[in-house]
Motif scaffolding. Structure first.
Motif: not given
Length: 958
Positions: A401-403, A409-412
């Protein structure tokens, strides 16, 4: 042979042999430095400088300067280090031999004797980088992968066989023997070498020292041998009689105390050290391990630590010579004469025995209690990012979830329980599936007829503890189904020299597999498992202990003896798995026992890559996912449905020790390291040309005469200012040589792919960039072509794209096409980059390709040691921004025009030049940049257009 300092003395070399040496104690008796207080690594380099002092390449003042090395403030002097030998692997070795062949052609054109181009020190080339894991999970995997290797690389191997007969001091170890660094440790290294000068009646002995064209040459430091990785360009100069020049280093002492705890491996130790020393900024320094804790480590553990010195940034990770070093030589089959000479020589030089605290002066001292080391993994993108084993699940969830800008990896709103069904079967329409997922392009291979007959994936029958799997050709088909999601382990590889040279961790992996099989555990068919040992000795002791059959039953069959997954030769995944990765944008994982895990290195489509010990590779293969806390969560269920945790399977130190007792014998090493050609019929079947001059074939797409020496004149040019340059690329921090150099698969839509298609070559026959390193037309087009490289001139994109500017807007195109357009107008080019530019493997094509694209200068916030040297060695000027300044802080977008002012034949190492920047509004600004030509000899190299033209002109002038 000169004896400038009158230090040539006799000594007892053992077995009633008398020998000579250049005595460092005698040098100290003359009042030249406190040599007995110097780090052992510095003393060994000093011996080379002393022995080779001829008043020309090595001067009296070079000896005196190094003998007076000061720990806290080493003199800023260059050291001319003449090494005793050189080792190569085939990816870097082929272009090196191509260059030597091209130099012979140039000498012939200029009317000279081509034989003046001959290595002046012994050179060993180990073919270990060409095998790929196409087949796995089968008793036939080794045979089938070897077949594919020889089909793909026949032309390269023909060329290497020509080189073997053309150059007298060139030894070639064929495919299927082992990884260069493990072969070096187990066979090539002698500890001490000797020669017979005409002026002496006995042999002259001297330390075994070397450089290698692979950054992990440092593995040999574990045996007390001084050596490190250099670029192929620098190694060629060393082969042709040039010293290896480097600035006097600081030496970091790491005092080891205590012992490793139960359940902790040498891999855990090296990951701990990598994190520790990266934080202490040891880049470009020697690191020397000492103390009681270091003395307690066996040579394989020391070699594991030495191997990963590039990952912690040091030039070397060195262990002094002691009784353990001598015992290792005996245990690995070296002769008794060799072992006695090794010990006697270093005792005579007063360099025998592990130093204790206070006996040596170090620039910095660091304490390391071995008892503090914990089970660990490292990743998912860098080897220094260590994670305690219980924290992996939490860390992976956070990274998901980290940008992206912060390394995540920017997963939400990820639900890690979500899995996607994938059907696995041998009759999958491979070509259609691969085309739809773009795998055919990204992998650079199409299975073709051979691989359509036998699939590249594994069928693992339900394990039977009492039965060894007998694999037929059909056993390499996968049947069944799997479920994949974020964090699924899709590649599990026991690979690379880092760990496979170490029997303790390999035996541990086998024992863990045995316990797993006996409990009825199995590996999911979606996991691509492989075992690629560093030498055939590993297979011998895994067979002797009866452990290989258990690894086989979990799918860890032998796939080859070479550097496979760790360098990206992991081979393709099942096409349906790759389709699922693309369709659901999955962050899937690999687990491997190697030393490198940079983005897109292991596999183009596996985004999370974790380094770990071989037994942990087996454990995570069984678990099937990385978002798990193996310290408490079960990794599977046994045949009775009971949950099994890692501690149920983990072997004790006594179990490992008992298994190792009967596993190794000197005779095994002697048997496996002789008659290489006789043991490799496929190699014998390769034809080759003969003669002193290579007959270049214009039809070849593997081996072409490079342009570096064509139209060479005897006079070098002048160093001039660079004016009116354009930016070819602007990059951020930690751009690796994997990003810069052509490596891995050749994408069909890339400039290199288009070129090969224009030559009538189909994508299935592209092979890899590594296999085509002898063809500059392919390699130049592949420079900066990594699918993950981010050129900030084209925000939001990845891959080999840039902007070609003739106006304020610019036209988007490939980096190669833009470079060729600029070449039409003789426009010089520059690269702008952030910190640690060129980190990673010592790839000479990262510099060669840069040069051939027309780049005149690289301006970066900082450089990796080898790549900076390689740039100078190719006549490309490295410049360093002032501290705190980057292209981003300057607001540059690539539309600017650049000039570098203050360059001339009178430049000095490390001087300041001015970078002038003309923006869109035609306003000019300038800032000082440091000229990263670090030594006087490098000024000569740069003026001549590189090391090799410099050496060639010297040889021709004699």
């Amino acid at each position: 042979m000169n004896d400038e300092f009158k230090t040539l003395k006799k000594f007892d070399a053992g077995k009633d042999r008398e020998g000579f040496l250049f005595s460092l104690p005698v040098l100290e008796e003359q009042g030249i430095g406190k040599i007995s207080r110097l780090p052992v690594s510095i003393r060994i380099v000093l011996e080379s400088v002393l022995r080779n002092c001829d008043g020309q390449k090595v001067r009296r003042k070079d000896v005196e300067a190094l003998a007076n090395w000061t720990a806290k403030t080493p003199a800023s002097e260059e050291i001319p280090f003449v090494v005793a030998r050189i080792v190569l692997q085939d990816f870097t070795g082929v272009p090196l031999v191509v260059d030597l062949a091209a130099m012979r052609s140039a000498v012939k054109r200029l009317g000279g004797d081509p034989k003046i181009i001959e290595p002046l020190v012994p050179v060993d080339l180990v073919v270990d980088h060409s095998v790929q894991v196409d087949f796995f999970g089968s008793a036939r995997a080794l045979e089938l992968n070897l077949d594919m290797e020889f089909k793909r690389n026949r032309e390269r191997y023909q060329f290497l066989k020509w080189g073997q007969q053309a150059f007298k001091t060139f030894q070639l170890i064929p495919p299927g023997i082992g990884i260069v660094h493990q072969v070096n440790l187990e066979y090539l290294a002698k500890g001490v070498l000797s020669s017979q000068p005409s002026t002496l009646n006995s042999q002259l002995f001297f330390p075994d020292t070397l450089v290698g064209t692979d950054s992990h040459t440092t593995m040999i430091n574990g045996l007390g041998v001084v050596g490190w990785g250099v670029g192929g360009i620098e190694a060629e100069a060393g082969m042709l009689g040039q010293p290896i020049y480097f600035l006097t280093p600081e030496v970091v002492g790491v005092h080891m105390s205590g012992q490793l705890r139960e359940g902790v491996t040498a891999t855990d130790l090296v990951l701990h050290i990598t994190q520790l020393l990266r934080a202490r900024k040891v880049v470009g320094k020697f690191v020397e391990f000492y103390g009681e804790g270091a003395s307690s480590l066996p040579v394989p553990d020391r070699a594991t630590i030495g191997n990963m010195s590039p990952e912690y940034g040091a030039t070397m990770g060195y262990f002094p010579i002691d009784q353990e070093s001598v015992d290792y030589l005996r245990a690995t089959g070296r002769t008794e004469e060799q072992c006695l000479a090794f010990e006697s020589y270093f005792r005579a030089q007063k360099m025998f025995g592990m130093p204790l605290r206070g006996e040596i002066d170090y620039s910095i001292d660091i304490d390391l209690d071995l008892a503090d080391v914990q089970p660990s993994v490292a990743g998912p993108k860098r080897p220094q990012d260590r994670i305690n084993l219980p924290d992996l699940e939490k860390t992976f969830r956070e990274l998901l979830e980290k940008p992206v800008r912060d390394g995540g990896y920017g997963k939400q709103n990820v639900d890690l329980r979500e899995k996607h069904l994938v059907e696995l079967n041998g009759s999958a329409p491979r070509d259609d599936a691969m085309a739809s997922s773009d795998t055919k392009e990204d992998q650079g291979i199409n299975p073709g007829d051979e691989l359509n007959k036998i699939e590249m994936t594994s069928n693992r029958p339900t394990p039977d503890p009492g039965k060894e799997i007998e694999a037929e050709s059909s056993d390499v088909f996968v049947h069944g189904r799997t479920h994949v999601g974020h964090g699924s382990v899709l590649i599990a590889a026991i690979t690379s020299c880092t760990n496979t040279s170490n029997p303790s961790v390999m035996i541990a992996a086998g024992l863990l597999a045995k316990k797993a099989v006996e409990r009825g555990l199995r590996v999911d068919p979606g996991v691509k498992t492989s075992l690629a040992p560093g030498s055939r000795v590993v297979s011998d002791y895994l067979d002797k202990t009866g452990l290989q059959k258990y690894l086989d039953q979990l799918g860890f069959n032998l796939v080859g003896y070479g550097c496979t997954t760790c360098i990206g030769n992991s081979g393709p995944l099942h096409p349906n798995i790759e389709k699922a990765i693309h369709k659901h944008d999955l962050v899937a994982a690999s687990v491997l026992s190697g030393n490198r895990n940079f983005e897109a290195r292991v596999h183009q489509h596996i985004k999370a890559n974790f380094l770990m010990s071989p037994p942990l590779v087996v454990a995570f293969a069984l678990a099937g996912r990385v978002h798990i806390d193996l310290s408490r969560e079960p990794l599977g269920e046994d045949k009775d449905g009971n949950k099994t945790v890692l501690r149920d399977l983990w072997p004790s130190l006594s179990e490992i020790s008992d298994a190792m007792e009967t596993a190794l014998s000197p005779e095994t090493f002697r048997k496996l390291y002789r008659d290489f050609a006789d043991q490799n019929p496929k190699w014998n079947d390769i034809p080759s040309s003969t003669g002193d001059i290579y007959q270049w074939d214009e039809k070849s797409d593997y081996i072409r005469e490079p342009p570096f020496f064509q139209n060479l004149s005897m006079e070098p040019g002048h160093i001039e200012e660079i004016r009116g340059a354009r930016a070819l690329g602007i990059f951020g921090d930690s751009v690796t040589t994997d990003h810069i150099s052509p490596a891995g698969a050749i994408k069909e839509s890339s400039p290199a792919g288009k070129y090969l298609k224009s030559r009538g070559i189909q994508p299935r026959d592209f092979n890899s960039y590594g296999s085509r390193r002898g063809n500059d037309r392919v390699m130049t087009r592949g420079t900066f072509a990594n699918v993950r490289i981010k050129n900030l001139m084209v925000p939001g994109t990845e891959g080999c794209v840039t902007k070609y500017f003739t106006n304020a807007e610019g036209e988007e195109m490939s980096i190669f096409d833009a470079a060729m357009r600029y070449a039409e107008t003789n426009t010089p080019l520059v690269i702008l980059a952030g910190h640690e530019y060129g980190t990673g493997s010592s790839r000479d094509w990262a510099a060669k390709g840069t040069r051939l694209l027309g780049v005149k200068a690289v301006v970066a916030a900082s450089f990796e040691r080898i790549h900076r040297s390689n740039l100078v060695g190719m006549g490309v000027l490295p410049l360093q921004f002032p501290d705190g300044t980057t292209a981003q802080s300057l607001g540059l977008d690539g539309s600017e025009i650049f000039s570098i002012i203050g360059l001339s034949d009178t430049i000095k190492p490390g001087q300041t030049a001015m970078l002038e920047i003309e923006g869109k509004s035609q306003q000019k600004r300038s800032l000082p940049v440091k000229v990263r030509i670090d030594t006087p000899i490098e000024i000569d190299y740069y003026r001549h257009g590189g090391i090799l033209p410099f050496v060639l002109r010297q040889l021709l002038a004699k």
